[in-house]
Every structure is written in structure tokens, then in C-alpha cells.
Design an enzyme around this catalytic site. Sequence first.
Site, short mmCIF file in Angstrom:
data_model
loop_
_atom_site.label_atom_id
_atom_site.label_comp_id
_atom_site.label_asym_id
_atom_site.label_seq_id
_atom_site.Cartn_x
_atom_site.Cartn_y
_atom_site.Cartn_z
N ASP A 216 0.80 -1.25 -0.06
CA ASP A 216 0.14 -0.18 0.21
C ASP A 216 0.97 1.15 -0.01
OD1 ASP A 216 -2.29 1.68 -0.13
OD2 ASP A 216 -3.15 0.61 2.00
N GLU B 283 -10.43 5.55 5.75
CA GLU B 283 -9.13 5.07 6.62
C GLU B 283 -9.10 5.99 7.83
OE1 GLU B 283 -5.71 4.70 3.90
OE2 GLU B 283 -7.16 4.12 2.44
#
Length: 494
Positions: A201, A381
Site C-alpha cells: 500500500d 481510513e
Amino acid sequence: MKFPTAIFGLLLICCAAGLTQAEYSKYKDPRQPLNVRIKDLMNRMTLEEKIGQMTQIERTVASADVMKKYYIGSVLSGGGSVPAVNASAETWIKMVNEFQMGALSTRLGIPMIYGIDAVHGHGNVYNATIFPHNVGLGVTRQVHDTDPELARKIGAATALEVRATGIPYVFAPCIALERSKDARQSIPCHQIPQGNPQIQDWQGIDRITSPPDANYSYSVQTGIHAGIDMIMVPYNFTEFIGNLTFQVKNNIIPMSRIDDAVHRILRVKFMMGLFENPMADLSLVNQLGSPEHRALAREAVRKTLVLLKNGKTGDKPLLPLSKKATKILVAGTHADNLGYQCGGWTITWQGLSGNNLTSDYVKAEKFDYAIVVVGEHSYAEGYGDSLNLTISDPGDEIISNVCGAVRCVVVVISGRPVVIEPYVASIDALVAAWLPGTEGQGVTDVLFGDYGFTGKLARTWFKNVDQLPMNVGDDYYDPLYPFGFGLTTEPNQV
Ligand SMILES: *[C@@H]1O[C@H](CO)[C@@H](O)[C@H](O)[C@H]1NC(C)=O
Ligand SMILES: *[C@@H]1O[C@H](CO)[C@@H](O)[C@H](O)[C@H]1NC(C)=O
Ligand SMILES: *[C@@H]1O[C@H](CO)[C@@H](O)[C@H](O)[C@H]1NC(C)=O
Ligand SMILES: *[C@@H]1O[C@H](CO)[C@@H](O)[C@H](O)[C@H]1NC(C)=O
Ligand SMILES: *[C@@H]1O[C@H](CO)[C@@H](O)[C@H](O)[C@H]1NC(C)=O
Ligand SMILES: *[C@@H]1O[C@H](CO)[C@@H](O)[C@H](O)[C@H]1NC(C)=O
Ligand SMILES: *[C@@H]1O[C@H](CO)[C@@H](O)[C@H](O)[C@H]1NC(C)=O
């Protein structure tokens, strides 16, 4: 007469040979077996070209020149990173093709691959279909569990809408374990579905150290050793390339590891047909937000709604709502706000949410019933971290003022269970709608009884945050609504 002919003949031979040499390479020949093509191409590649393939950069630092100069293998859009506000499919395709032209203009002409998050639809482009996302980032879990065929269709529709903008690659979350001699930590990662090169990521290797970037050379070394093939750098690519090149040249990272990574990356590019068809075109543009895709999204909305309460004790059920009502109050911060209904990881539009309905006003207006739509603001997130899990202001006030004055159904728009227990007694009917996306009509389909409620909770709904974490199967389990809960209604017979 003879002389010129001979020269002409010679010229012909020389040019034909030149042409063949320039044009025929096994790796460019789709009739050659996959492994032959990969091997042929890799034999021609320099270390610089190989490391370029392992480098994924963000579109804001990409350009045709950068692609060419550094042999960049992949470009991505970070969250909300778009070529223009309300960019059309044409604008996306133009940008992607520009980067591709840069990649193709290199010595070997290896196409780049563009990647993007499309966790619940292609929220990066204007007019796309946004599917409901249920509890958990990008996972319409209830649909996955109860209707895998619908989930498959949503995946296929999303793929088409992403392709419509010239993008062949969508990130899918997975978890990988990174091991080193004395450390064992997980890196959120992404996998290209075919062939499975590993990619980590956003700035993933930077965060191997704490604080991030404390020792970037260590991060590069550890990340590559751990088996990451393509690095989502995504900004400081010259530092990444410099460090990795240094480490290979000094035998800190073996060439075999680089070859292994590049092999997997090229394999995917060959299998996807990128060498044959690197340029995007407009042929799929009509897929964006097509009526078929919107219908799928609406169906998914209907199936993900969870009915938590329907009628106060002793009262008739409020749902399905009567279509014969003469005056309906629709209130709440989330009732007319596409941005809130779509949630994070989409283009968000900030609608006005002010609402100062007083009890007296609601009583005086003599509504048949009220639909109150409240919930959380958009987040993605870490920005969604919350210790209180309350609905956004003035949601609680709206519930009190409206439900205190008229029969009400409260529809909660949220990415997760939120604090609702204090209001439940005053609410007549309660619906968890999660984040339905662009096709909010799916909510009214069910509220007004054209379809029945069928959804079940895929999460435990807590009473108060002090209970958390609380999961089904815990010794102490005292939820407001247990995992798997969901009332049902029959569709109206018309
Ligand atoms: C983008 O689209 C929204 C919603 O249609 C609109 O309100 C906004 O003005 C547009 N912005 C630009 C810069 O075109
Ligand atoms: C969005 O869709 C509408 C209706 O289909 C269309 O008129 C408009 O041109 C589209 N906008 C963009 C930016 O693609
Ligand atoms: C950074 O990590 C490398 C290993 O990649 C190590 O050799 C070096 O000593 C580290 N530097 C610092 C300042 O810790
Ligand atoms: C990347 O660049 C930013 C800004 O220039 C800097 O703050 C950061 O430390 C750099 N990271 C690395 C790994 O070089
Ligand atoms: C390695 O990365 C660090 C941090 O970004 C940078 O300062 C350094 O110049 C890089 N090393 C090389 C050889 O490029
Ligand atoms: C809400 O407040 C505004 C002024 O702030 C007022 O104009 C409006 O009438 C009020 N609406 C209701 C429904 O009370
Ligand atoms: C709840 O937490 C959020 C996020 O930390 C914060 O923005 C909000 O103000 C808090 N609400 C209350 C009522 O404390």
C-alpha cells in the site's frame, strides 16, 4: 541499365534486413509462448529498465518525460487524485494515454499499467455508478454473503466503468506478512489479480520503520527482500530508484530477486494484452453510470438495508410507509446529500446540512409521518477514527425534535454501527442504510414497500462505546442488536 538495378537490389536487401531486425523481436510477437516472450524481453533489459518496472508513481509526479526517462512501470491515482474536477472519461483516457505514450517511447517500449482504487465503484470519475459499501472499506459484505451472484455482477460492472476511463487495473485489498530476522509485521498490500505480483500500500515500505522514512535504505532493502515486487513509492521515485540500484550493484539485494519481481510484472502485462493494445479508447464510455449498472446498485441498496425496529411496543408497524399520505416530512443532514450517501473514497460534494426543525413547527404542520435521515460525515481510513462513534451534529437534535412530534422512521447513513441507543425509544422505525452510494432510490423502494426488507447485520450493533470491542461469541455479549439481526417486511401487493 544493369548497374542501377544492382544497387537498387542491394538497397532493398539491406533495408529489408534492417526492417526485420528493428521490427521482429520475440517478445513483441503474440504468437510466441508467454514464457518465451518474457524471457526474450528480460534478456534485453538493463538493470535501470528492470527497476523502472518495479516502480509505481503517483499521477501528480508522472509525465510522458518521467515515464521515458525512468522506465516507470506503473502509475496510480491516490485517493481523490484526479486529472480535473468532475473529470470526464475522455479526460481520464487522454491522461492515461499520455503516460502510456511516454512508456512506449522507451527503447523497449514496455507499456505501463495504470492502477486505481475503485472499492465500491469508480468514484473517481463524474457520472460513475457508486455501489453501496457496507461495513468495512469497500466490502459490500452482506451482498457477498447472501447474494454472491449480485456481488460478482457489481465487480464486473465496476471493472467496465474503470476500463471505460482507460484504466486496466483496480486495487484489491489483501494482507501480507512481512518477515525479517527479528521483526514480523503486516503491510497492507494490493495484488494484481492475474499472476499475482505483490504490491504494497501507499508508502508502505516507508512505514516499515517508525517513524516512517527513519531509514529509507533499510525500508527498500526489507521491502524487496520480503517479496514486494512493485513498490507504490509513490512520490520520491528518484530516491527509491537510487537506493534500489545501489543495493543491487553492491550485492545487498541479489539480481535474482529483481528478475523474479520483473518476471511477474511482465507476465501480467503480457497476459492482459497490454503489449498488443496499450492505448485506451472511448469504446466503453457508455458503460459509465449505465442504466444496467445503476439498476444493479439499486438492487444492492435494497438488499443491504437492515430493519432494526418497526413500531413501538403495542403500535402497528410503521413500515412499509403508506404511499397515500398527504404530507410527509423528509428531514435530516443526510436526506439530500449524495456526498454523505456515498461516503469516503468517492468524489464528495458537501451539501448544506443545516436543520433547525423545532417540535412545535413539526406538530403544527400536521405531517402524516416523517422520514429522518441522519448519520456520519464522509471519511476514509484513519480519518474515520473515532472514540465516540456518534452521529454528526445536529442529528440527535433532529431525531428528538421530529420523532417527539410525529411518527418517524429514522434512516441511518453510516459506514459502521453508531450510537443510537439513547434515541431508540423515541423512534418508531429504524433502518441501517449504511452508505448506499448514488442509487438512493433503493432506500425508498423498500421504505414504501415495493420490496421487502431482507438485510441482516453483518456486525454487532453496540449499546455504548464502553462495550467495545464486542463481538459475537464473546463471554460478555450484550448488544443493542446482535450480529445477524434484521426484521423483515413483505412487499406490498399492488
Ligand atoms: C462538479 O460537479 C458538481 C455536481 O454536479 C457541481 O456542483 C460543481 O459545480 C462541479 N464543479 C466544476 C468545477 O465543474
Ligand atoms: C453525465 O451524464 C449526463 C447524462 O447522461 C451527460 O449529459 C453528461 O454529459 C455526463 N457528464 C460527463 C462529464 O460525462
Ligand atoms: C539503515 O539501514 C541499513 C540497512 O539497510 C543499515 O546498514 C544502516 O546502518 C542503517 N542506518 C542507520 C542510521 O540506522
Ligand atoms: C520524500 O519527499 C518528501 C518531501 O520532499 C520528504 O519529506 C520525505 O522525507 C521524502 N521521503 C523519502 C523516503 O525520501
Ligand atoms: C536513498 O534514500 C534517501 C532518503 O530518501 C536519500 O536521501 C538518498 O539519496 C537515497 N540514496 C540513493 C543512493 O539514491
Ligand atoms: C431555520 O432557521 C432559519 C434562520 O436561521 C429560518 O429562516 C428558518 O425559517 C428556520 N427553519 C425552521 C424550519 O424553523
Ligand atoms: C466524536 O469524535 C469525533 C472524531 O474524533 C469528533 O470530531 C467529534 O467532535 C466527537 N463528538 C463528540 C460529541 O464528542
